[in-house]
Enzyme design. Sequence first.
Site, PDB file in Angstrom:
ATOM      1  N   LEU A 194     -78.505 -45.121 -30.273  1.00  0.00           N
ATOM      2  CA  LEU A 194     -79.845 -44.760 -30.792  1.00  0.00           C
ATOM      3  C   LEU A 194     -79.844 -43.324 -31.329  1.00  0.00           C
ATOM      4  CD1 LEU A 194     -82.029 -46.105 -27.810  1.00  0.00           C
ATOM      5  CD2 LEU A 194     -81.612 -47.248 -29.996  1.00  0.00           C
ATOM      6  N   LYS A 253     -70.052 -37.009 -22.073  1.00  0.00           N
ATOM      7  CA  LYS A 253     -71.115 -35.988 -21.995  1.00  0.00           C
ATOM      8  C   LYS A 253     -70.661 -34.676 -21.361  1.00  0.00           C
ATOM      9  CE  LYS A 253     -73.904 -40.000 -21.094  1.00  0.00           C
ATOM     10  NZ  LYS A 253     -72.968 -40.948 -20.493  1.00  0.00           N
ATOM     11  N   ALA A 286     -76.868 -43.969 -26.258  1.00  0.00           N
ATOM     12  CA  ALA A 286     -75.757 -44.720 -26.900  1.00  0.00           C
ATOM     13  C   ALA A 286     -75.888 -44.666 -28.425  1.00  0.00           C
ATOM     14  CB  ALA A 286     -75.710 -46.147 -26.358  1.00  0.00           C
ATOM     15  N   VAL A 344     -65.629 -48.660 -24.455  1.00  0.00           N
ATOM     16  CA  VAL A 344     -66.053 -48.089 -25.739  1.00  0.00           C
ATOM     17  C   VAL A 344     -64.858 -47.939 -26.689  1.00  0.00           C
ATOM     18  CG1 VAL A 344     -67.101 -46.069 -26.845  1.00  0.00           C
ATOM     19  CG2 VAL A 344     -68.019 -46.914 -24.671  1.00  0.00           C
ATOM     20  N   GLU A 389     -73.505 -38.143 -30.913  1.00  0.00           N
ATOM     21  CA  GLU A 389     -74.784 -38.866 -30.875  1.00  0.00           C
ATOM     22  C   GLU A 389     -74.873 -39.804 -29.677  1.00  0.00           C
ATOM     23  OE1 GLU A 389     -77.737 -38.648 -33.011  1.00  0.00           O
ATOM     24  OE2 GLU A 389     -78.245 -39.643 -31.136  1.00  0.00           O
ATOM     25  N   LYS A 436     -78.042 -36.097 -19.697  1.00  0.00           N
ATOM     26  CA  LYS A 436     -78.702 -36.379 -20.980  1.00  0.00           C
ATOM     27  C   LYS A 436     -79.870 -35.407 -21.210  1.00  0.00           C
ATOM     28  CE  LYS A 436     -77.179 -41.136 -20.962  1.00  0.00           C
ATOM     29  NZ  LYS A 436     -77.385 -42.484 -20.479  1.00  0.00           N
ATOM     30  N   THR A 445     -63.690 -41.155 -23.077  1.00  0.00           N
ATOM     31  CA  THR A 445     -63.435 -41.128 -21.635  1.00  0.00           C
ATOM     32  C   THR A 445     -64.684 -40.549 -20.962  1.00  0.00           C
ATOM     33  OG1 THR A 445     -62.702 -38.838 -21.288  1.00  0.00           O
ATOM     34  CG2 THR A 445     -61.099 -40.324 -22.263  1.00  0.00           C
TER      35      THR A 445
HETATM   36  N1  LIG Z   1     -70.346 -47.925 -21.728  1.00  0.00           N
HETATM   37  C1  LIG Z   1     -71.460 -47.518 -22.319  1.00  0.00           C
HETATM   38  O1  LIG Z   1     -72.407 -48.279 -22.523  1.00  0.00           O
HETATM   39  C2  LIG Z   1     -71.581 -46.104 -22.778  1.00  0.00           C
HETATM   40  C3  LIG Z   1     -70.601 -45.188 -22.500  1.00  0.00           C
HETATM   41  N2  LIG Z   1     -70.733 -43.905 -22.918  1.00  0.00           N
HETATM   42  C4  LIG Z   1     -69.695 -42.965 -22.568  1.00  0.00           C
HETATM   43  O2  LIG Z   1     -68.457 -43.400 -23.096  1.00  0.00           O
HETATM   44  C5  LIG Z   1     -67.393 -42.955 -22.261  1.00  0.00           C
HETATM   45  C6  LIG Z   1     -66.464 -44.113 -21.969  1.00  0.00           C
HETATM   46  O3  LIG Z   1     -67.172 -45.144 -21.311  1.00  0.00           O
HETATM   47  P1  LIG Z   1     -66.471 -46.558 -21.042  1.00  0.00           P
HETATM   48  O4  LIG Z   1     -65.653 -46.945 -22.210  1.00  0.00           O
HETATM   49  O5  LIG Z   1     -67.553 -47.456 -20.606  1.00  0.00           O
HETATM   50  O6  LIG Z   1     -65.501 -46.214 -19.815  1.00  0.00           O
HETATM   51  P2  LIG Z   1     -64.188 -47.012 -19.337  1.00  0.00           P
HETATM   52  O7  LIG Z   1     -63.994 -46.692 -17.904  1.00  0.00           O
HETATM   53  O8  LIG Z   1     -64.270 -48.439 -19.740  1.00  0.00           O
HETATM   54  O9  LIG Z   1     -63.002 -46.331 -20.188  1.00  0.00           O
HETATM   55  C7  LIG Z   1     -62.595 -45.017 -19.971  1.00  0.00           C
HETATM   56  C8  LIG Z   1     -61.215 -44.827 -20.575  1.00  0.00           C
HETATM   57  O10 LIG Z   1     -60.874 -43.444 -20.504  1.00  0.00           O
HETATM   58  C9  LIG Z   1     -59.523 -43.331 -20.056  1.00  0.00           C
HETATM   59  N3  LIG Z   1     -59.343 -41.987 -19.498  1.00  0.00           N
HETATM   60  C10 LIG Z   1     -59.820 -41.471 -18.347  1.00  0.00           C
HETATM   61  N4  LIG Z   1     -59.419 -40.180 -18.210  1.00  0.00           N
HETATM   62  C11 LIG Z   1     -58.682 -39.893 -19.312  1.00  0.00           C
HETATM   63  C12 LIG Z   1     -57.984 -38.737 -19.755  1.00  0.00           C
HETATM   64  N5  LIG Z   1     -57.981 -37.620 -19.044  1.00  0.00           N
HETATM   65  N6  LIG Z   1     -57.319 -38.791 -20.932  1.00  0.00           N
HETATM   66  C13 LIG Z   1     -57.299 -39.907 -21.684  1.00  0.00           C
HETATM   67  N7  LIG Z   1     -57.950 -41.046 -21.315  1.00  0.00           N
HETATM   68  C14 LIG Z   1     -58.628 -41.028 -20.145  1.00  0.00           C
HETATM   69  C15 LIG Z   1     -59.360 -44.465 -19.078  1.00  0.00           C
HETATM   70  O11 LIG Z   1     -58.000 -44.749 -18.825  1.00  0.00           O
HETATM   71  C16 LIG Z   1     -60.082 -45.573 -19.871  1.00  0.00           C
HETATM   72  O12 LIG Z   1     -59.201 -46.087 -20.845  1.00  0.00           O
HETATM   73  C17 LIG Z   1     -68.055 -42.336 -21.025  1.00  0.00           C
HETATM   74  O13 LIG Z   1     -68.089 -40.941 -21.150  1.00  0.00           O
HETATM   75  C18 LIG Z   1     -69.489 -42.883 -21.070  1.00  0.00           C
HETATM   76  O14 LIG Z   1     -70.447 -42.012 -20.523  1.00  0.00           O
HETATM   77  C19 LIG Z   1     -71.794 -43.454 -23.650  1.00  0.00           C
HETATM   78  C20 LIG Z   1     -72.787 -44.316 -23.989  1.00  0.00           C
HETATM   79  C21 LIG Z   1     -72.796 -45.706 -23.517  1.00  0.00           C
HETATM   80  N1  LIG Z   2     -74.055 -45.169 -18.026  1.00  0.00           N
HETATM   81  C1  LIG Z   2     -74.750 -44.744 -19.185  1.00  0.00           C
HETATM   82  C2  LIG Z   2     -73.942 -45.102 -20.385  1.00  0.00           C
HETATM   83  C3  LIG Z   2     -74.392 -44.341 -21.525  1.00  0.00           C
HETATM   84  O1  LIG Z   2     -74.463 -43.141 -21.546  1.00  0.00           O
HETATM   85  C4  LIG Z   2     -76.090 -45.447 -19.266  1.00  0.00           C
HETATM   86  O2  LIG Z   2     -76.204 -46.473 -18.650  1.00  0.00           O
HETATM   87  O3  LIG Z   2     -76.982 -44.977 -19.943  1.00  0.00           O
END
Ligand SMILES: NC(=O)C1=CN([C@@H]2O[C@H](COP(=O)(O)OP(=O)(O)OC[C@H]3O[C@@H](n4cnc5c(N)ncnc54)[C@H](O)[C@@H]3O)[C@@H](O)[C@H]2O)C=CC1
Ligand SMILES: N[C@@H](CC=O)C(=O)O
Length: 368
Positions: free
Chosen positions: A153, A119, A151, A16, A146, A223, A95
Amino acid sequence: MSALRINIVLFGIGNVGSTLINQVIESQKFFLEKRNIELRFPIITNSTLAFFEKGGIKNQWEANFAQSAIPFRIEDIIEYVQEQQLENLIAVDATASSDIVKNYIPLIQNGFDIVSANKKANTLHTDFYKELRRNLKKFDKSFLYETNVGAGLPVVQTIKELHFSGEEITKIRGVFSGSVSYIFNRFSSEELPFSKILAEAEKTGLTEPDSREDLSGNDVARKLLILAREIEQQVEFSDITISSLLLPNLNEDNSKAEYSVNKQLFDKPFHIAKITQADNHVLRYVGEFDIKSKQLEVKLISVPKSSALGQLKGADNLIEIYTKSYGELPIVIQGAGAGKQVTARGVLTDILKVAETIKIKEAVWLSL
Ligand SMILES: NC(=O)C1=CN([C@@H]2O[C@H](COP(=O)(O)OP(=O)(O)OC[C@H]3O[C@@H](n4cnc5c(N)ncnc54)[C@H](O)[C@@H]3O)[C@@H](O)[C@H]2O)C=CC1
Ligand SMILES: N[C@@H](CC=O)C(=O)O
């Protein structure tokens, strides 16, 4: 009039976070011309390292991060923005960390608005939830999230506005997990092992950093809890009945490495669940919050292929909101509920909303 410069401190440059940076770089000119807003990232971090660039990172940010990022503490970040006199600060949490959330209140107290895809802050104990909001009020700061549900939506916003208008919400239910939706949508229509589809969901960035968060039902439960709290229901995570998709021999008790190499253990039980359904039925993982009975539940169900849930595609969410005025026919929000592009765009929308609020506050100050 000169553009409003927004300084974003981005925590998390995974799926993200990195997509967000690239979307901002791509649309920089558009924001300047159409919104008179300049978005900069003077600090970006992963879990251990931070890269500082007062003027904001540029196209080659990944190489610069790899070369010059240094270990950091939150105090270093606060000190840096103060020393450099950076204004209009937004901390963006991309994160899934529980630790980072502990920094929200210090960040707010030091002049930051917060935008979060994470979250955790909204699903800790009510005491923290309230303390966070007390600080937001005291320091006149915004917290937008949001992307916590659905995501990109507009789910949180819709629920919030319905509640704000006095509409009585009676039930919220549907498919809330984009990744598990993707897994079951493919598993139902293709002859592939569950573990192979799970691996592809992980590779595409649809799952949580640890996909057990999705399969355990915790992510869906979070959620539901977030939405419940939007309508001022006093509930805790522990009040939610969760039927996990993890196995007795493959779950949170295993190490991440064991979990990674043993995912084929999912194949047999899910194959059995698939072939023992009634004809023309498919599996769906749903969440439901019945407001009257205060019941929150996450469970696996089998539904007719021809039903709305049965026809979901890709990483679709389908969220039904039942209210007094809408009666038996719910408001339905449907579309991709996971994916780095849609999620980053949702985060960006929140950033721009905060920027607009800052603009209004500035205008008020200038008119005094
Ligand atoms: N991937 C998706 O489709 C969606 C993701 N989200 C939320 O977005 C967030 C990120 O998801 P992704 O990017 O997919 O995960 P990811 O695993 O690809 O990236 C996570 C990042 O956070 C960093 N990180 C971890 N702990 C940290 C800390 N204490 N301080 C600073 N950086 C830290 C990691 O090094 C990495 O760069 C999650 O909370 C997820 O629930 C929400 C909606 C959809
Ligand atoms: N892992 C979550 C990512 C978004 O919150 C999902 O699949 O819905």
